[in-house]
Write an enzyme that holds these catalytic residues in place. Structure first.
Site, PDB file in Angstrom:
ATOM      1  N   SER A 249       0.470  -0.792   0.116  1.00 13.17           N
ATOM      2  CA  SER A 249      -0.008   0.346   0.129  1.00 13.17           C
ATOM      3  C   SER A 249       0.670   1.725   0.208  1.00 13.17           C
ATOM      4  O   SER A 249       1.685   1.456  -0.454  1.00 13.17           O
ATOM      5  CB  SER A 249      -0.924  -0.522   1.414  1.00 13.17           C
ATOM      6  OG  SER A 249      -2.159   0.313   0.825  1.00 13.17           O
ATOM      7  N   HIS A 391      -7.893  -5.587   0.018  1.00 11.09           N
ATOM      8  CA  HIS A 391      -6.324  -4.731   0.041  1.00 11.09           C
ATOM      9  C   HIS A 391      -5.699  -5.134   1.255  1.00 11.09           C
ATOM     10  O   HIS A 391      -5.641  -5.043   2.617  1.00 11.09           O
ATOM     11  CB  HIS A 391      -7.164  -3.297   0.353  1.00 11.09           C
ATOM     12  CG  HIS A 391      -6.218  -2.724   0.500  1.00 11.09           C
ATOM     13  ND1 HIS A 391      -5.109  -2.207  -0.453  1.00 11.09           N
ATOM     14  CD2 HIS A 391      -4.853  -1.704   1.318  1.00 11.09           C
ATOM     15  CE1 HIS A 391      -3.956  -0.856  -0.219  1.00 11.09           C
ATOM     16  NE2 HIS A 391      -4.334  -0.845   1.289  1.00 11.09           N
TER      17      HIS A 391
END
Ligand code: GCU
Length: 421
Positions: A249, A391
Protein backbone atom coordinates in the site's frame (compact mmCIF):
# COMPACT_ATOMS: atom_id res chain seq x y z
CA UNK A 1 -9.91 10.20 6.21
CA UNK A 2 -11.46 13.35 4.68
CA UNK A 3 -14.51 12.62 2.52
CA UNK A 4 -12.71 13.53 -0.70
CA UNK A 5 -10.53 10.48 -0.06
CA UNK A 6 -13.43 8.17 0.53
CA UNK A 7 -13.25 5.03 -1.60
CA UNK A 8 -17.03 5.27 -2.04
CA UNK A 9 -16.75 8.52 -3.99
CA UNK A 10 -14.36 7.16 -6.57
CA UNK A 11 -14.93 5.92 -10.10
CA UNK A 12 -15.02 2.13 -10.31
CA UNK A 13 -16.65 1.98 -13.73
CA UNK A 14 -14.25 0.90 -16.47
CA UNK A 15 -16.42 2.59 -19.11
CA UNK A 16 -15.84 5.95 -17.38
CA UNK A 17 -12.06 5.71 -17.54
CA UNK A 18 -11.04 8.68 -19.70
CA UNK A 19 -9.16 8.20 -22.94
CA UNK A 20 -5.52 8.79 -22.25
CA UNK A 21 -2.16 8.38 -23.87
CA UNK A 22 0.86 7.38 -21.85
CA UNK A 23 4.35 8.81 -22.16
CA UNK A 24 6.38 6.22 -24.09
CA UNK A 25 8.73 4.50 -21.66
CA UNK A 26 11.52 4.67 -24.26
CA UNK A 27 11.14 8.22 -25.57
CA UNK A 28 12.99 11.12 -23.95
CA UNK A 29 11.61 14.58 -23.22
CA UNK A 30 12.98 15.91 -26.50
CA UNK A 31 10.95 13.24 -28.32
CA UNK A 32 13.84 10.99 -29.35
CA UNK A 33 13.41 7.22 -29.12
CA UNK A 34 16.04 5.44 -27.10
CA UNK A 35 17.09 2.14 -28.61
CA UNK A 36 20.22 1.09 -26.80
CA UNK A 37 20.95 0.30 -23.20
CA UNK A 38 23.77 2.85 -22.92
CA UNK A 39 21.52 5.73 -24.00
CA UNK A 40 18.85 4.54 -21.58
CA UNK A 41 21.26 4.26 -18.68
CA UNK A 42 23.14 7.50 -19.21
CA UNK A 43 20.34 9.60 -20.73
CA UNK A 44 16.79 8.42 -20.29
CA UNK A 45 17.03 6.77 -16.87
CA UNK A 46 18.49 9.85 -15.13
CA UNK A 47 16.02 12.08 -17.01
CA UNK A 48 12.99 10.07 -15.86
CA UNK A 49 14.32 9.85 -12.32
CA UNK A 50 14.66 13.62 -12.28
CA UNK A 51 11.08 14.01 -13.53
CA UNK A 52 9.81 11.78 -10.70
CA UNK A 53 11.91 13.72 -8.20
CA UNK A 54 10.73 17.11 -9.40
CA UNK A 55 7.08 16.28 -9.97
CA UNK A 56 6.07 13.39 -7.74
CA UNK A 57 8.18 12.30 -4.76
CA UNK A 58 10.69 15.15 -4.39
CA UNK A 59 14.49 14.93 -4.29
CA UNK A 60 15.97 13.17 -1.31
CA UNK A 61 19.39 13.78 0.23
CA UNK A 62 22.15 11.22 0.68
CA UNK A 63 23.02 9.56 3.99
CA UNK A 64 22.96 11.57 7.23
CA UNK A 65 26.21 13.34 8.03
CA UNK A 66 26.72 10.84 10.85
CA UNK A 67 25.14 7.42 11.39
CA UNK A 68 25.91 5.21 14.36
CA UNK A 69 24.82 1.65 14.97
CA UNK A 70 23.71 0.29 18.35
CA UNK A 71 22.97 -3.39 18.84
CA UNK A 72 19.94 -3.53 21.15
CA UNK A 73 19.46 -7.25 21.43
CA UNK A 74 20.38 -10.58 19.89
CA UNK A 75 18.95 -14.01 20.49
CA UNK A 76 17.67 -17.19 18.94
CA UNK A 77 14.10 -17.31 17.66
CA UNK A 78 11.75 -19.76 15.96
CA UNK A 79 13.11 -22.74 17.87
CA UNK A 80 16.63 -21.89 16.86
CA UNK A 81 15.86 -21.63 13.14
CA UNK A 82 16.59 -17.91 13.17
CA UNK A 83 18.86 -15.45 14.81
CA UNK A 84 16.94 -12.38 15.94
CA UNK A 85 18.84 -9.13 15.97
CA UNK A 86 17.50 -5.72 17.01
CA UNK A 87 19.56 -2.76 15.96
CA UNK A 88 19.12 0.97 16.44
CA UNK A 89 20.43 3.23 13.69
CA UNK A 90 21.10 6.78 14.93
CA UNK A 91 21.11 9.56 12.36
CA UNK A 92 22.65 12.98 13.03
CA UNK A 93 22.69 16.15 10.96
CA UNK A 94 22.01 19.92 11.10
CA UNK A 95 21.91 19.80 14.90
CA UNK A 96 19.10 17.24 14.86
CA UNK A 97 19.00 13.54 15.68
CA UNK A 98 16.63 10.68 14.99
CA UNK A 99 16.74 6.92 15.21
CA UNK A 100 15.16 3.85 13.65
CA UNK A 101 14.99 0.34 15.08
CA UNK A 102 15.61 -2.64 12.80
CA UNK A 103 14.33 -6.10 13.49
CA UNK A 104 16.17 -8.87 11.67
CA UNK A 105 15.54 -12.59 11.56
CA UNK A 106 18.37 -14.44 9.87
CA UNK A 107 18.13 -18.18 9.11
CA UNK A 108 20.64 -20.16 11.11
CA UNK A 109 20.60 -23.12 8.70
CA UNK A 110 22.97 -21.47 6.24
CA UNK A 111 26.67 -21.00 6.81
CA UNK A 112 26.77 -18.54 3.89
CA UNK A 113 25.49 -15.02 3.57
CA UNK A 114 21.75 -15.24 2.84
CA UNK A 115 19.48 -13.17 0.61
CA UNK A 116 17.02 -10.94 2.41
CA UNK A 117 13.61 -9.38 2.10
CA UNK A 118 13.34 -5.88 3.52
CA UNK A 119 10.13 -4.01 4.24
CA UNK A 120 8.76 -1.25 6.43
CA UNK A 121 5.75 -1.83 8.66
CA UNK A 122 2.73 0.32 9.56
CA UNK A 123 2.79 -0.32 13.32
CA UNK A 124 6.31 -1.25 14.39
CA UNK A 125 8.48 -4.32 14.76
CA UNK A 126 6.47 -5.69 17.68
CA UNK A 127 3.39 -5.75 15.40
CA UNK A 128 4.88 -8.03 12.74
CA UNK A 129 5.45 -10.93 15.16
CA UNK A 130 4.23 -12.39 18.45
CA UNK A 131 7.87 -12.84 19.55
CA UNK A 132 7.83 -11.32 23.08
CA UNK A 133 11.53 -10.42 22.86
CA UNK A 134 10.84 -7.77 20.23
CA UNK A 135 10.93 -4.29 21.72
CA UNK A 136 7.69 -2.33 21.77
CA UNK A 137 8.00 0.79 19.64
CA UNK A 138 7.19 3.96 21.59
CA UNK A 139 6.96 6.38 18.65
CA UNK A 140 3.82 8.15 17.38
CA UNK A 141 1.38 5.88 15.51
CA UNK A 142 -1.75 6.58 13.51
CA UNK A 143 -4.96 5.91 15.41
CA UNK A 144 -6.08 2.31 14.84
CA UNK A 145 -8.36 0.30 17.10
CA UNK A 146 -7.54 -3.06 15.56
CA UNK A 147 -3.81 -2.38 16.05
CA UNK A 148 -4.55 -1.48 19.70
CA UNK A 149 -3.08 1.99 19.40
CA UNK A 150 -4.01 4.17 22.37
CA UNK A 151 -3.28 7.90 22.36
CA UNK A 152 -1.09 7.43 19.30
CA UNK A 153 1.12 4.86 21.05
CA UNK A 154 1.44 1.10 20.70
CA UNK A 155 0.40 -1.00 23.69
CA UNK A 156 1.30 -4.52 24.81
CA UNK A 157 -1.88 -5.61 23.03
CA UNK A 158 -0.39 -4.33 19.74
CA UNK A 159 2.06 -7.22 19.65
CA UNK A 160 1.56 -9.37 16.59
CA UNK A 161 -1.43 -7.39 15.24
CA UNK A 162 0.06 -7.46 11.74
CA UNK A 163 1.74 -10.87 12.02
CA UNK A 164 -0.52 -12.35 9.34
CA UNK A 165 1.04 -9.92 6.86
CA UNK A 166 4.58 -11.18 7.49
CA UNK A 167 5.11 -14.87 6.83
CA UNK A 168 8.26 -14.88 8.91
CA UNK A 169 8.50 -18.65 9.37
CA UNK A 170 8.02 -19.24 5.68
CA UNK A 171 10.60 -16.59 4.79
CA UNK A 172 13.15 -18.11 7.16
CA UNK A 173 12.44 -21.70 6.09
CA UNK A 174 12.93 -20.67 2.47
CA UNK A 175 16.41 -19.39 3.34
CA UNK A 176 15.79 -15.65 3.35
CA UNK A 177 16.41 -13.17 6.13
CA UNK A 178 13.69 -10.68 7.01
CA UNK A 179 14.67 -7.12 7.82
CA UNK A 180 12.00 -4.69 8.93
CA UNK A 181 11.52 -1.32 10.61
CA UNK A 182 8.63 1.00 11.47
CA UNK A 183 8.00 3.63 8.78
CA UNK A 184 7.21 6.22 11.45
CA UNK A 185 10.75 5.94 12.81
CA UNK A 186 11.79 7.79 9.64
CA UNK A 187 8.79 10.09 9.45
CA UNK A 188 5.55 9.86 11.44
CA UNK A 189 2.63 9.51 9.04
CA UNK A 190 0.86 12.82 9.54
CA UNK A 191 1.09 16.30 8.16
CA UNK A 192 3.16 18.31 10.64
CA UNK A 193 5.01 20.47 8.13
CA UNK A 194 7.98 18.08 8.33
CA UNK A 195 9.12 19.27 11.75
CA UNK A 196 9.75 15.71 12.93
CA UNK A 197 11.21 12.61 11.27
CA UNK A 198 14.42 12.78 9.28
CA UNK A 199 13.66 15.92 7.26
CA UNK A 200 15.17 18.37 9.83
CA UNK A 201 18.51 16.52 9.67
CA UNK A 202 18.95 18.05 6.25
CA UNK A 203 17.52 21.56 6.60
CA UNK A 204 19.85 24.28 5.40
CA UNK A 205 20.31 27.18 7.84
CA UNK A 206 16.96 28.96 8.08
CA UNK A 207 15.05 26.19 6.27
CA UNK A 208 12.00 24.87 8.12
CA UNK A 209 10.40 22.67 5.51
CA UNK A 210 11.25 20.99 2.23
CA UNK A 211 11.11 23.05 -0.98
CA UNK A 212 8.31 22.17 -3.46
CA UNK A 213 10.61 19.74 -5.29
CA UNK A 214 12.06 18.18 -2.15
CA UNK A 215 11.05 14.97 -0.41
CA UNK A 216 7.85 14.37 1.47
CA UNK A 217 7.02 11.47 3.74
CA UNK A 218 7.21 8.75 1.08
CA UNK A 219 10.64 10.16 0.21
CA UNK A 220 11.67 9.92 3.87
CA UNK A 221 10.47 6.32 4.10
CA UNK A 222 12.34 5.42 0.90
CA UNK A 223 15.41 7.17 2.33
CA UNK A 224 15.05 4.93 5.37
CA UNK A 225 14.99 1.78 3.24
CA UNK A 226 18.20 2.91 1.60
CA UNK A 227 19.85 3.54 4.96
CA UNK A 228 18.85 0.06 6.12
CA UNK A 229 20.51 -1.30 2.99
CA UNK A 230 23.64 0.73 3.85
CA UNK A 231 23.64 -1.11 7.15
CA UNK A 232 23.12 -4.52 5.56
CA UNK A 233 26.20 -3.89 3.46
CA UNK A 234 28.16 -4.14 6.70
CA UNK A 235 26.49 -7.38 7.87
CA UNK A 236 28.47 -10.44 6.77
CA UNK A 237 25.45 -12.73 7.32
CA UNK A 238 23.43 -10.94 4.64
CA UNK A 239 24.17 -11.12 0.92
CA UNK A 240 23.53 -7.43 0.31
CA UNK A 241 23.57 -8.02 -3.45
CA UNK A 242 20.41 -10.08 -3.04
CA UNK A 243 18.07 -7.88 -1.07
CA UNK A 244 14.47 -7.57 -2.23
CA UNK A 245 12.51 -4.55 -1.05
CA UNK A 246 8.83 -5.20 -0.42
CA UNK A 247 6.02 -2.87 0.64
CA UNK A 248 2.25 -2.87 0.99
CA UNK A 249 0.00 0.00 0.00
CA UNK A 250 1.58 3.36 0.97
CA UNK A 251 4.69 1.36 1.73
CA UNK A 252 4.37 -0.34 -1.67
CA UNK A 253 4.59 3.12 -3.26
CA UNK A 254 7.65 3.62 -1.06
CA UNK A 255 9.27 0.30 -2.07
CA UNK A 256 8.88 1.18 -5.74
CA UNK A 257 10.40 4.63 -5.29
CA UNK A 258 13.31 3.25 -3.26
CA UNK A 259 13.91 0.48 -5.80
CA UNK A 260 13.70 2.87 -8.74
CA UNK A 261 16.24 5.21 -7.19
CA UNK A 262 18.65 2.75 -5.73
CA UNK A 263 19.99 0.02 -7.95
CA UNK A 264 21.45 -1.82 -4.98
CA UNK A 265 17.98 -3.29 -4.38
CA UNK A 266 18.15 -6.48 -6.38
CA UNK A 267 14.37 -6.96 -6.60
CA UNK A 268 11.32 -4.80 -5.94
CA UNK A 269 7.91 -6.03 -4.77
CA UNK A 270 4.95 -3.66 -4.59
CA UNK A 271 1.71 -4.93 -3.10
CA UNK A 272 -1.63 -3.14 -3.60
CA UNK A 273 0.36 0.09 -4.02
CA UNK A 274 -2.26 1.93 -6.06
CA UNK A 275 -2.18 5.66 -6.75
CA UNK A 276 1.35 7.03 -6.67
CA UNK A 277 2.57 3.41 -6.67
CA UNK A 278 2.11 0.92 -9.49
CA UNK A 279 -1.28 2.18 -10.78
CA UNK A 280 -1.49 4.44 -13.82
CA UNK A 281 -2.63 7.90 -12.68
CA UNK A 282 -4.11 8.78 -16.06
CA UNK A 283 -6.86 6.17 -15.63
CA UNK A 284 -8.40 8.13 -12.74
CA UNK A 285 -9.82 4.82 -11.45
CA UNK A 286 -10.26 4.47 -7.69
CA UNK A 287 -7.97 6.88 -5.89
CA UNK A 288 -6.83 9.87 -7.96
CA UNK A 289 -3.97 12.33 -7.55
CA UNK A 290 -6.34 15.01 -6.20
CA UNK A 291 -7.78 12.62 -3.64
CA UNK A 292 -4.42 11.35 -2.43
CA UNK A 293 -2.96 14.85 -2.18
CA UNK A 294 -6.08 15.99 -0.33
CA UNK A 295 -6.06 13.17 2.21
CA UNK A 296 -2.31 12.78 2.59
CA UNK A 297 -0.79 16.19 1.77
CA UNK A 298 2.54 15.13 3.28
CA UNK A 299 3.25 12.02 1.20
CA UNK A 300 4.46 13.55 -2.07
CA UNK A 301 6.32 16.74 -2.92
CA UNK A 302 4.29 19.95 -3.20
CA UNK A 303 4.82 20.06 -6.97
CA UNK A 304 2.66 16.93 -7.31
CA UNK A 305 -0.42 19.03 -6.50
CA UNK A 306 -0.16 20.67 -9.92
CA UNK A 307 -1.57 17.41 -11.32
CA UNK A 308 -4.72 17.34 -9.19
CA UNK A 309 -7.49 16.83 -11.78
CA UNK A 310 -4.78 17.34 -14.42
CA UNK A 311 -3.11 13.94 -14.77
CA UNK A 312 -2.29 14.25 -18.50
CA UNK A 313 -0.09 17.27 -17.82
CA UNK A 314 2.19 15.26 -15.53
CA UNK A 315 5.31 14.46 -17.56
CA UNK A 316 5.46 10.92 -16.14
CA UNK A 317 3.10 8.09 -15.28
CA UNK A 318 3.73 5.11 -13.06
CA UNK A 319 4.73 2.57 -15.75
CA UNK A 320 7.88 4.67 -16.08
CA UNK A 321 8.59 4.20 -12.37
CA UNK A 322 8.39 0.43 -12.86
CA UNK A 323 10.64 0.81 -15.92
CA UNK A 324 13.28 2.45 -13.73
CA UNK A 325 13.72 -0.86 -11.91
CA UNK A 326 14.93 -2.49 -15.15
CA UNK A 327 16.68 -4.78 -15.68
CA UNK A 328 16.17 -6.00 -12.11
CA UNK A 329 13.13 -8.14 -11.27
CA UNK A 330 10.02 -6.21 -10.30
CA UNK A 331 6.85 -7.80 -8.96
CA UNK A 332 3.55 -5.90 -9.05
CA UNK A 333 0.84 -7.51 -6.91
CA UNK A 334 -2.85 -6.61 -6.83
CA UNK A 335 -5.99 -7.96 -5.18
CA UNK A 336 -9.39 -8.50 -6.83
CA UNK A 337 -11.39 -6.51 -4.25
CA UNK A 338 -9.01 -3.58 -4.06
CA UNK A 339 -10.67 -1.20 -6.53
CA UNK A 340 -9.36 1.86 -4.67
CA UNK A 341 -5.83 0.80 -5.75
CA UNK A 342 -6.97 0.04 -9.33
CA UNK A 343 -5.70 -3.51 -9.97
CA UNK A 344 -6.15 -3.08 -13.72
CA UNK A 345 -4.12 0.13 -13.64
CA UNK A 346 -1.38 -1.74 -11.77
CA UNK A 347 -1.43 -4.54 -14.34
CA UNK A 348 -1.34 -2.07 -17.25
CA UNK A 349 1.59 -0.18 -15.74
CA UNK A 350 3.50 -3.47 -15.53
CA UNK A 351 2.62 -4.12 -19.18
CA UNK A 352 3.73 -0.66 -20.32
CA UNK A 353 7.06 -0.95 -18.50
CA UNK A 354 7.73 -3.95 -20.75
CA UNK A 355 9.65 -2.14 -23.50
CA UNK A 356 12.33 -1.10 -20.99
CA UNK A 357 12.89 -4.75 -20.09
CA UNK A 358 12.82 -5.75 -23.75
CA UNK A 359 15.50 -3.14 -24.44
CA UNK A 360 17.65 -4.98 -21.90
CA UNK A 361 16.98 -8.31 -23.60
CA UNK A 362 14.40 -9.53 -21.08
CA UNK A 363 10.87 -10.66 -21.84
CA UNK A 364 8.15 -8.23 -20.81
CA UNK A 365 5.25 -9.34 -18.60
CA UNK A 366 3.80 -11.37 -21.45
CA UNK A 367 0.12 -11.23 -20.48
CA UNK A 368 -2.03 -9.90 -23.28
CA UNK A 369 -5.08 -9.77 -20.99
CA UNK A 370 -5.63 -8.96 -17.36
CA UNK A 371 -5.13 -12.36 -15.68
CA UNK A 372 -7.67 -14.28 -13.64
CA UNK A 373 -7.86 -13.76 -9.90
CA UNK A 374 -5.79 -16.29 -8.00
CA UNK A 375 -3.08 -16.57 -10.64
CA UNK A 376 0.56 -15.50 -10.43
CA UNK A 377 2.88 -14.79 -13.35
CA UNK A 378 6.52 -14.55 -12.47
CA UNK A 379 8.22 -16.41 -15.30
CA UNK A 380 9.72 -13.11 -16.49
CA UNK A 381 11.50 -10.32 -14.68
CA UNK A 382 8.35 -8.20 -14.70
CA UNK A 383 5.94 -10.24 -12.63
CA UNK A 384 2.29 -9.72 -11.73
CA UNK A 385 -0.29 -11.42 -9.60
CA UNK A 386 -3.92 -10.85 -8.78
CA UNK A 387 -4.78 -12.33 -5.41
CA UNK A 388 -8.41 -13.09 -4.68
CA UNK A 389 -9.42 -10.91 -1.78
CA UNK A 390 -9.16 -7.50 -0.23
CA UNK A 391 -6.46 -4.88 0.30
CA UNK A 392 -4.06 -6.86 2.46
CA UNK A 393 -0.94 -9.01 2.49
CA UNK A 394 -1.41 -12.74 2.90
CA UNK A 395 0.68 -15.87 3.04
CA UNK A 396 -0.39 -16.61 -0.55
CA UNK A 397 1.29 -13.36 -1.63
CA UNK A 398 4.49 -14.38 0.15
CA UNK A 399 4.47 -17.82 -1.46
CA UNK A 400 4.44 -16.23 -4.91
CA UNK A 401 7.06 -13.61 -4.07
CA UNK A 402 9.43 -16.18 -2.63
CA UNK A 403 8.98 -18.41 -5.68
CA UNK A 404 9.75 -15.40 -7.89
CA UNK A 405 12.74 -14.49 -5.73
CA UNK A 406 14.09 -18.05 -5.98
CA UNK A 407 13.83 -17.73 -9.71
CA UNK A 408 15.12 -14.21 -10.29
CA UNK A 409 17.01 -12.95 -7.26
CA UNK A 410 20.47 -13.76 -8.47
CA UNK A 411 23.54 -11.86 -7.38
CA UNK A 412 23.70 -8.58 -9.32
CA UNK A 413 25.87 -9.08 -12.38
CA UNK A 414 29.18 -7.60 -11.33
CA UNK A 415 29.79 -6.46 -14.90
CA UNK A 416 26.59 -4.37 -14.93
CA UNK A 417 27.31 -0.68 -14.57
CA UNK A 418 25.60 0.91 -11.60
CA UNK A 419 24.76 4.55 -11.55
CA UNK A 420 26.18 6.18 -8.42
CA UNK A 421 23.52 8.37 -6.77
C1 GCU B 1 -5.28 4.84 1.85
C2 GCU B 1 -4.67 5.62 0.71
C3 GCU B 1 -3.90 4.71 -0.24
C4 GCU B 1 -2.91 3.86 0.54
C5 GCU B 1 -3.63 3.13 1.64
C6 GCU B 1 -2.70 2.36 2.57
O1 GCU B 1 -6.30 4.02 1.37
O2 GCU B 1 -5.70 6.32 0.07
O3 GCU B 1 -3.20 5.48 -1.19
O4 GCU B 1 -2.24 2.98 -0.34
O5 GCU B 1 -4.30 4.06 2.48
O6 GCU B 1 -1.54 2.69 2.70
O7 GCU B 1 -3.22 1.44 3.23
Amino acid sequence: MPSNASPSHANYDETLVPEYSLPDALVDEAGSAVDDVGAWRHGLRPEILRLFEQNVYGCMPGPASQTTVQVLEEGLALDGRALRRQIRLHFHGSGAHSHADLLMYVPTASSHAVPAVMGLSFFGNHAVTHDPAVQLNSAWMRPDKQAQIVDHRATEASRGVNASRWSIERIIDRGYALVTAYCGDFDPDYDDGYANGVHPLFYRPGQTQPAPDEWGTIGAWAWGLRRILDHLETDAQIDHRRVAVMGHSRLGKTALWAGALDERFAMVISNDSGCGGAALSRRRFGETIARINGAFPHWFCDNFRAYNEAEPSCPVDQHQLIGLVAPRPVYVASATDDGWADPRGEYLAAVHAGPVYALHGHSPLGLAEMPQGGTAHYENRIAYHLRIGKHDVTDWDWQQWLDAADRHLHPVDSTAEQQPR
